[in-house]
Design an enzyme around this catalytic site. Structure first.
Site, PDB file in Angstrom:
ATOM      1  CG  HIS A  37      -1.858  -1.069   1.380  1.00  0.00           C
ATOM      2  ND1 HIS A  37      -1.812  -1.990   2.406  1.00  0.00           N
ATOM      3  CD2 HIS A  37      -2.916  -1.411   0.612  1.00  0.00           C
ATOM      4  CE1 HIS A  37      -2.814  -2.844   2.273  1.00  0.00           C
ATOM      5  NE2 HIS A  37      -3.490  -2.524   1.187  1.00  0.00           N
ATOM      6  NE  ARG A 149       1.634  -3.936 -13.168  1.00  0.00           N
ATOM      7  CZ  ARG A 149       2.904  -3.564 -13.263  1.00  0.00           C
ATOM      8  NH1 ARG A 149       3.870  -4.381 -12.917  1.00  0.00           N
ATOM      9  NH2 ARG A 149       3.222  -2.372 -13.721  1.00  0.00           N
ATOM     10  CG  ASP A 151      -5.542  -7.909  -5.001  1.00  0.00           C
ATOM     11  OD1 ASP A 151      -5.848  -9.031  -4.605  1.00  0.00           O
ATOM     12  OD2 ASP A 151      -5.106  -7.022  -4.238  1.00  0.00           O
ATOM     13  CD  GLN A 154      -9.024  -5.274  -6.303  1.00  0.00           C
ATOM     14  OE1 GLN A 154      -9.801  -5.786  -5.524  1.00  0.00           O
ATOM     15  NE2 GLN A 154      -8.003  -4.538  -5.892  1.00  0.00           N
ATOM     16  CB  SER A 187      -4.094  -6.992   4.927  1.00  0.00           C
ATOM     17  OG  SER A 187      -3.817  -5.768   4.281  1.00  0.00           O
TER      18      SER A 187
HETATM   19  O1  PAF Z   1      -7.753  -4.253  -3.074  1.00  0.00           O
HETATM   20  C1  PAF Z   1      -8.444  -3.889  -2.104  1.00  0.00           C
HETATM   21  O2  PAF Z   1      -7.958  -3.624  -1.010  1.00  0.00           O
HETATM   22  C2  PAF Z   1      -9.952  -3.796  -2.266  1.00  0.00           C
HETATM   23  O3  PAF Z   1     -10.433  -4.804  -3.078  1.00  0.00           O
HETATM   24  C3  PAF Z   1     -10.420  -2.417  -2.747  1.00  0.00           C
HETATM   25  C4  PAF Z   1      -9.911  -2.123  -4.153  1.00  0.00           C
HETATM   26  C5  PAF Z   1      -9.954  -1.338  -1.801  1.00  0.00           C
HETATM   27  C6  PAF Z   1     -11.942  -2.374  -2.793  1.00  0.00           C
HETATM   28  O4  PAF Z   1     -12.499  -2.597  -1.549  1.00  0.00           O
END
Ligand code: PAF
Length: 282
Positions: A37, A149, A151, A154, A187
């Protein structure tokens, strides 16, 4: 740095920044921040005049029996890490604000992008992700939004949604950040007991072995996957959800490895679900 929980206040603050000609960079998270993050926040700091971070454990992206209740949270720690990264605004809403009792609207990316891979194991997951990310985009009004990346799927789904809905947001995908031993930062890594933590390294090991196999000339996906599964099966507490080699953009499974191929893995080690991915011909 300001912490804002109220949706209207956040939106008003962000609209005012836009009106003043500021570029807004946005990092949506579920909190319990780690180096992955922080790498997004540092990049966001470079790209935006105003850097916004959201911390919201989004209930709609968790399926029944998943870890919503035990998902790790530590707002004080997140707040101080955010401050160190130069965050200007933390958006920290509660679930009732995002999803009031009469809430009825969802954003869904249809088709294989959401029904394969994670979609087979977690059928309602991406609907929750796209719904909350779309809402957050409307609230924060970012010019640029940054996602990891790790995810991989996603990121592809969010890119698709942004394109399909003509959202004026640049989506930036950032490299996976790993622990020194190669475990991708997540996490959820805090759930791992010591012996499980060791077994989780099978993920990076499998990626490395597969890359090596391809470097040695193997292009047949079935053969690479067979050897990947064999490696993963060595770990007693590890169960495979999927190991696949897909096209990086469409996520369609491929038969032959090429430059566009990415290996995607999802496993459980004990009760902890972990994902990882990597380019296979590099
Ligand atoms: O990747 C994440 O932490 C979550 O899927 C997100 C993009 C914040 C959506 O809740």
């Amino acid at each position: 740095m300001k912490i804002i929980s109220n949706i209207k206040d956040m939106q008003t603050r962000c609209l005012a920044a836009r009106a003043a000609g500021q570029t807004i960079a946005f990092v949506p998270t579920m909190g319990f921040l780690h180096e992955g993050h922080l790498s997004l926040l540092r990049e966001g700091r470079e790209r935006g005049d105003l850097l916004a971070l959201s911390i919201f454990v989004n209930p709609t992206q968790f399926g029944h029996g998943e870890d919503l209740d035990r998902y790790p949270r530590n707002f004080e720690r997140d707040e101080s890490l955010a401050r160190e990264c130069g965050v200007d605004l933390i958006f920290y809403p509660n679930a009732e604000a995002i999803y009031p009792a009469d809430y009825a609207t969802y954003v869904t990316v249809e088709g294989p992008l959401t029904t394969t891979l994670e979609g087979t194991c977690r059928p309602t997951h991406f609907r929750g992700v796209t719904t909350v990310v779309a809402k957050l985009f409307v609230i924060v009004q970012p010019h640029v939004a940054l996602f990891g990346r790790k995810d991989f799927q996603q990121l592809a789904v969010i890119r698709r949604m942004t394109l399909d809905l003509n959202l004026p947001v640049e989506i930036v995908g950032m490299p996976i950040v790993r622990e020194t031993d190669g475990l991708a930062m997540s996490s959820r890594n805090v759930y791992l007991a010591e012996n499980e933590r060791k077994q989780a390294l099978a993920l990076i090991d499998t990626l490395g072995l597969s890359v090596q196999m391809v470097r040695d000339g193997e292009r047949n996906v079935s053969k690479v996957l067979e050897s990947a599964r064999q490696r993963l099966h060595v770990e007693p507490d590890l169960t495979i959800d999927y190991v696949k080699i897909c096209h990086a953009q469409t996520l369609a499974e491929v038969e032959t490895v090429d430059q566009e191929s990415v290996m995607l893995l999802a496993v459980s080690v004990g009760k902890t679900r972990l994902i990882d991915n990597g380019s296979i011909l590099c």
